[in-house]
Design a protein around this motif. Structure first.
Motif, short mmCIF file in Angstrom:
data_model
loop_
_atom_site.label_atom_id
_atom_site.label_comp_id
_atom_site.label_asym_id
_atom_site.label_seq_id
_atom_site.Cartn_x
_atom_site.Cartn_y
_atom_site.Cartn_z
N ALA A 42 -4.79 -9.35 -1.39
CA ALA A 42 -4.46 -8.63 -2.61
C ALA A 42 -3.13 -7.94 -2.37
CB ALA A 42 -5.54 -7.61 -2.93
N MET A 43 -2.34 -7.87 -3.43
CA MET A 43 -1.00 -7.31 -3.33
C MET A 43 -0.87 -6.11 -4.25
SD MET A 43 0.33 -9.31 -1.11
CE MET A 43 2.02 -8.71 -1.22
N ALA A 44 -0.02 -5.19 -3.86
CA ALA A 44 0.15 -3.98 -4.66
C ALA A 44 1.60 -3.52 -4.59
CB ALA A 44 -0.77 -2.88 -4.19
N TRP A 45 1.97 -2.77 -5.58
CA TRP A 45 3.25 -2.07 -5.61
C TRP A 45 2.98 -0.56 -5.62
CZ3 TRP A 45 8.00 -4.19 -5.03
CH2 TRP A 45 8.15 -5.56 -5.25
N PHE A 46 3.76 0.14 -4.83
CA PHE A 46 3.74 1.59 -4.80
C PHE A 46 5.18 2.08 -4.99
CE2 PHE A 46 -0.54 2.63 -3.30
CZ PHE A 46 -0.97 1.39 -2.85
N ARG A 47 5.33 3.34 -5.34
CA ARG A 47 6.66 3.91 -5.44
C ARG A 47 6.65 5.33 -4.90
NH1 ARG A 47 7.42 4.61 -12.03
NH2 ARG A 47 6.01 6.40 -12.32
N GLN A 48 7.82 5.72 -4.42
CA GLN A 48 7.95 7.07 -3.86
C GLN A 48 9.32 7.62 -4.23
OE1 GLN A 48 7.42 7.39 0.41
NE2 GLN A 48 6.78 9.52 0.22
N ALA A 49 9.29 8.72 -4.97
CA ALA A 49 10.51 9.44 -5.31
C ALA A 49 10.73 10.54 -4.28
CB ALA A 49 10.40 10.02 -6.71
N PRO A 50 11.98 11.00 -4.10
CA PRO A 50 12.26 12.03 -3.10
C PRO A 50 11.39 13.27 -3.32
CG PRO A 50 14.30 11.08 -3.91
CD PRO A 50 13.20 10.52 -4.77
N GLY A 51 10.76 13.71 -2.25
CA GLY A 51 9.93 14.91 -2.31
C GLY A 51 8.54 14.68 -2.84
N ASN A 52 8.25 13.44 -3.24
CA ASN A 52 6.93 13.12 -3.79
C ASN A 52 6.13 12.25 -2.83
OD1 ASN A 52 7.81 14.47 -6.01
ND2 ASN A 52 7.80 12.71 -7.39
N GLU A 53 4.84 12.20 -3.08
CA GLU A 53 4.00 11.29 -2.31
C GLU A 53 4.19 9.86 -2.84
OE1 GLU A 53 0.32 14.34 -1.26
OE2 GLU A 53 0.02 12.67 -2.64
N ARG A 54 3.70 8.93 -2.05
CA ARG A 54 3.74 7.53 -2.45
C ARG A 54 2.66 7.30 -3.50
NH1 ARG A 54 3.99 3.41 2.35
NH2 ARG A 54 6.23 3.79 2.19
N ASP A 55 3.06 6.82 -4.66
CA ASP A 55 2.14 6.64 -5.78
C ASP A 55 1.83 5.18 -6.05
OD1 ASP A 55 3.74 9.33 -7.61
OD2 ASP A 55 1.96 9.39 -6.32
N PHE A 56 0.61 4.92 -6.43
CA PHE A 56 0.17 3.59 -6.82
C PHE A 56 0.82 3.19 -8.14
CE2 PHE A 56 -2.52 -0.02 -7.21
CZ PHE A 56 -2.96 -0.08 -8.52
N VAL A 57 1.31 1.96 -8.21
CA VAL A 57 1.90 1.44 -9.44
C VAL A 57 1.00 0.36 -10.04
CG1 VAL A 57 3.85 0.16 -10.40
CG2 VAL A 57 4.25 1.96 -8.69
N ALA A 58 0.71 -0.69 -9.26
CA ALA A 58 -0.07 -1.81 -9.77
C ALA A 58 -0.57 -2.62 -8.60
CB ALA A 58 0.77 -2.67 -10.70
N ALA A 59 -1.62 -3.40 -8.86
CA ALA A 59 -2.17 -4.29 -7.84
C ALA A 59 -2.70 -5.55 -8.50
CB ALA A 59 -3.28 -3.60 -7.05
N ILE A 60 -2.83 -6.60 -7.68
CA ILE A 60 -3.33 -7.86 -8.20
C ILE A 60 -4.16 -8.53 -7.13
CG2 ILE A 60 -1.18 -9.06 -7.53
CD1 ILE A 60 -1.57 -10.83 -10.04
N ARG A 61 -5.34 -9.04 -7.55
CA ARG A 61 -6.10 -9.87 -6.63
C ARG A 61 -5.58 -11.29 -6.78
NH1 ARG A 61 -11.44 -9.95 -7.81
NH2 ARG A 61 -12.01 -10.52 -5.69
N LEU A 62 -6.37 -12.23 -7.19
CA LEU A 62 -5.81 -13.55 -7.49
C LEU A 62 -5.22 -13.55 -8.89
CD1 LEU A 62 -8.24 -16.17 -5.93
CD2 LEU A 62 -5.92 -15.58 -5.22
N LYS A 63 -6.04 -13.11 -9.85
CA LYS A 63 -5.55 -13.03 -11.23
C LYS A 63 -5.81 -11.67 -11.84
CE LYS A 63 -6.02 -17.96 -12.32
NZ LYS A 63 -6.62 -18.95 -13.26
N SER A 64 -6.81 -10.96 -11.36
CA SER A 64 -7.13 -9.65 -11.91
C SER A 64 -6.04 -8.66 -11.55
CB SER A 64 -8.47 -9.16 -11.36
OG SER A 64 -9.50 -10.06 -11.66
#
Length: 124
Positions: A33-55
């Motif tokens: 499973a794959m995911a994207w996270f993002r982190q802005a300066p001074g912030n924690e790493r936040d969840f953006v999106a994830a995908i299993r095969l199609k979900s």
């Protein structure tokens, strides 16, 4: 081991779009499973999106603007980002975790493999 390399970041004006790519190598891509996270300066790493095969799964605040997809033939996961806002500016990283029957976790600590990140800048 899974190696992940992101690309596609850059600078864009508010309202613009970017598509991020994350190329994987090392193990059978479809087993993860794959995911994207993002982190802005001074912030924690936040969840953006994830995908299993199609979900697919999204942070509630990003539904409708961001789309995650994957191409298993190319061992690549994508993040299409539309109508970008200045608050979307961050380093975006992709991550991988062995795929299970459960939805991918939104917690960064659950992911064993990470790319180096790609910078997204949004000007107002």
């Amino acid at each position: 081991q899974v190696q992940l390399v992101e690309s596609g970041g850059g600078s864009v004006q508010a309202g613009g779009s970017l598509r991020l790519s994350c190329a994987a190598s090392g193990r059978a891509f479809s087993n993860y499973a794959m995911a994207w996270f993002r982190q802005a300066p001074g912030n924690e790493r936040d969840f953006v999106a994830a995908i299993r095969l199609k979900s697919t799964y999204y942070a509630d605040s990003l539904k409708g603007r961001f789309t995650i997809s994957r191409d298993n033939a190319k061992d690549t996961v994508y993040l299409q980002m539309n109508n970008l806002k200045p608050e979307d500016a961050a380093v975006y990283s992709c991550a991988a975790v062995p795929r299970t029957s459960r939805p991918p976790s939104p917690s960064p600590s659950e992911y064993a493999y990470w790319g180096q990140g790609t910078q997204v800048t949004v000007s107002s």
